[in-house]
Structures are given as structure tokens and as C-alpha cells.
Design a protein around this motif. Structure first.
Motif, PDB file in Angstrom:
ATOM      1  N   VAL A  93      40.325  41.064  32.165  1.00 22.12           N
ATOM      2  CA  VAL A  93      41.743  40.780  32.396  1.00 22.12           C
ATOM      3  C   VAL A  93      42.542  41.946  31.834  1.00 22.12           C
ATOM      4  O   VAL A  93      42.371  42.330  30.671  1.00 22.12           O
ATOM      5  N   HIS A 116      41.637  40.069  37.014  1.00 27.09           N
ATOM      6  CA  HIS A 116      43.015  39.610  36.936  1.00 27.09           C
ATOM      7  C   HIS A 116      43.904  40.680  36.326  1.00 27.09           C
ATOM      8  O   HIS A 116      43.489  41.392  35.399  1.00 27.09           O
ATOM      9  N   THR A 135      41.134  41.041  43.036  1.00 25.67           N
ATOM     10  CA  THR A 135      41.977  41.050  41.841  1.00 25.67           C
ATOM     11  C   THR A 135      43.217  40.188  42.064  1.00 25.67           C
ATOM     12  O   THR A 135      44.000  40.435  42.981  1.00 25.67           O
ATOM     13  N   THR A 136      43.380  39.158  41.231  1.00 26.45           N
ATOM     14  CA  THR A 136      44.570  38.320  41.297  1.00 26.45           C
ATOM     15  C   THR A 136      45.645  38.907  40.377  1.00 26.45           C
ATOM     16  O   THR A 136      45.351  39.674  39.462  1.00 26.45           O
ATOM     17  N   THR A 194      44.219  32.957  33.526  1.00 26.67           N
ATOM     18  CA  THR A 194      43.331  33.877  34.213  1.00 26.67           C
ATOM     19  C   THR A 194      42.014  34.081  33.474  1.00 26.67           C
ATOM     20  O   THR A 194      40.956  34.194  34.099  1.00 26.67           O
TER      21      THR A 194
END
Length: 199
Positions: A93, A116, A135-136, A194
């Protein structure tokens, strides 16, 4: 195994400036793996801080070029941390504030660097014309931010959504350009959401 959460500070700051967010993460998860690297260069505006790229004489026209020039060192920093902690992008992340957010957004447009991105009070310069779908993105921005106006995150949200990205926007009504309540709590909420999704 928990995700690796990489906190990325803003221009003229140091890793210590991310301590409020790192502390909030640790308070909720004592086993969280958090890395807070310094940016690549000493800040050219004086003081003890660092920068990913210079904002001396920065304009909307030259900002994208400066970000592109800074990307190799930024990506190398993240990949070095992934090797150190033994994690893959799937378990990473990136949570950046201001300039750190801009770098995370730029780095993940066309490469799978993290699962993320949590972009706090940042801007995407220029707006992406592609996005790595694995990828968020969570965009967190204060409505009263005068340093980086909230419209930057609103426009990024619209563009990323149009590109098919998994993206969320959280506009915090009374927050300014400062990693403090209430922006801090909303940033933590986005990171918490996330990090549990890394698998």
C-alpha cells in the motif's frame, strides 16, 4: 501476513512528519509493517526536509516533467523496500501526502508497483491517460485545502473512473492541507480498508 504500508511525506518534510499517521496505524494494529522513507533529495527551500522534486519556480507547465524525472528514484525506493520486507506489489500500500501522493499516483499509472494507492491532499499531474487496473485508488482531500485545492482530487477521480480504475473519493468537509484531524482519521480509514484487502 500483513501488507507493507509505505508512507510518503510531502515536500520540505521528513519521515517524522508522517508520525501522526504511522502512530494511528500502530495504535490499531501493533503488528502493522510501516515504512516511511525520506524523499530522494534535500529540499532546496532550506531546512532539514526532503523533496521528490523541486517546487522552486514550479508551474502547471513544468510540473509533469519534474514528476517524470523523479519517477525512477521514487520507484527504486519502493522496490528496495519491497525487497527488504519480502513483499510483492500485491501486498503493498502506498499512502502519500501532498507531493508523496502525486508521486504515488504518477508511479502507478503504467506499472504494477502497489495493490493500493491512498492519495492524501495530492494532485495528479498531468491527469493520467492510462491506469494499471490491478491498483485501486482512494483519494482523500480536505474541502478547505488552499495549498492543493480539492478540485485536483475531484478531477483525478473523474479521469480514473473513466479509465476503468477502482477509485474512491473522500472529501473531508472541514479539513485543510495538514495531516491532522479530521483529515488524519479519514486517511487512516482508507489505509485500513485497503491494507486488509491485500492478499
Amino acid at each position: 501476513m500483513n501488507a507493507l504500508i509505505v508512507l510518503l511525506h510531502g515536500v520540505g518534510s521528513t519521515p517524522a512528519d508522517m508520525a501522526p499517521l504511522a502512530g494511528l496505524i500502530a495504535a490499531h494494529d501493533a503488528d502493522a509493517r510501516v515504512a516511511v522513507p525520506p524523499a530522494t533529495w534535500p529540499c532546496d527551500r532550506g531546512g532539514a526536509g526532503y523533496q521528490w522534486f523541486s517546487v522552486d519556480g514550479i508551474t502547471d507547465a513544468n510540473r509533469p516533467g519534474r514528476i517524470r524525472a523523479a519517477l525512477p528514484a521514487f520507484v527504486a525506493t519502493v522496490e528496495d523496500l519491497q525487497r527488504e520486507y519480502g513483499v510483492t506489489p500485491e501486498r503493498t500500500v502506498l499512502a502519500g501526502f501532498s507531493q508523496g501522493a502525486a508521486m504515488a499516483l504518477a508511479a502507478c499509472q503504467d506499472r504494477f508497483l502497489a495493490r493500493h494507492v491512498v492519495a492524501i491532499a495530492g494532485r495528479s499531474a498531468p491527469l493520467p491517460d492510462a491506469w494499471e487496473r490491478r491498483t485501486t485508488v482512494a483519494l482523500v482531500h480536505g474541502r478547505m485545502d488552499r495549498t492543493v485545492p480539492v478540485q485536483h482530487s475531484e478531477r483525478a477521480f473523474e479521469r480514473l473512473a473513466a479509465l476503468g480504475a477502482d477509485v474512491r473519493l473522500d472529501v473531508v468537509p472541514r479539513a485543510v492541507h495538514l495531516l491532522a484531524p479530521p483529515l488524519l482519521e479519514r486517511a487512516w480509514r482508507a489505509i485500513d480498508m485497503t491494507s486488509w484487502q491485500c492478499y
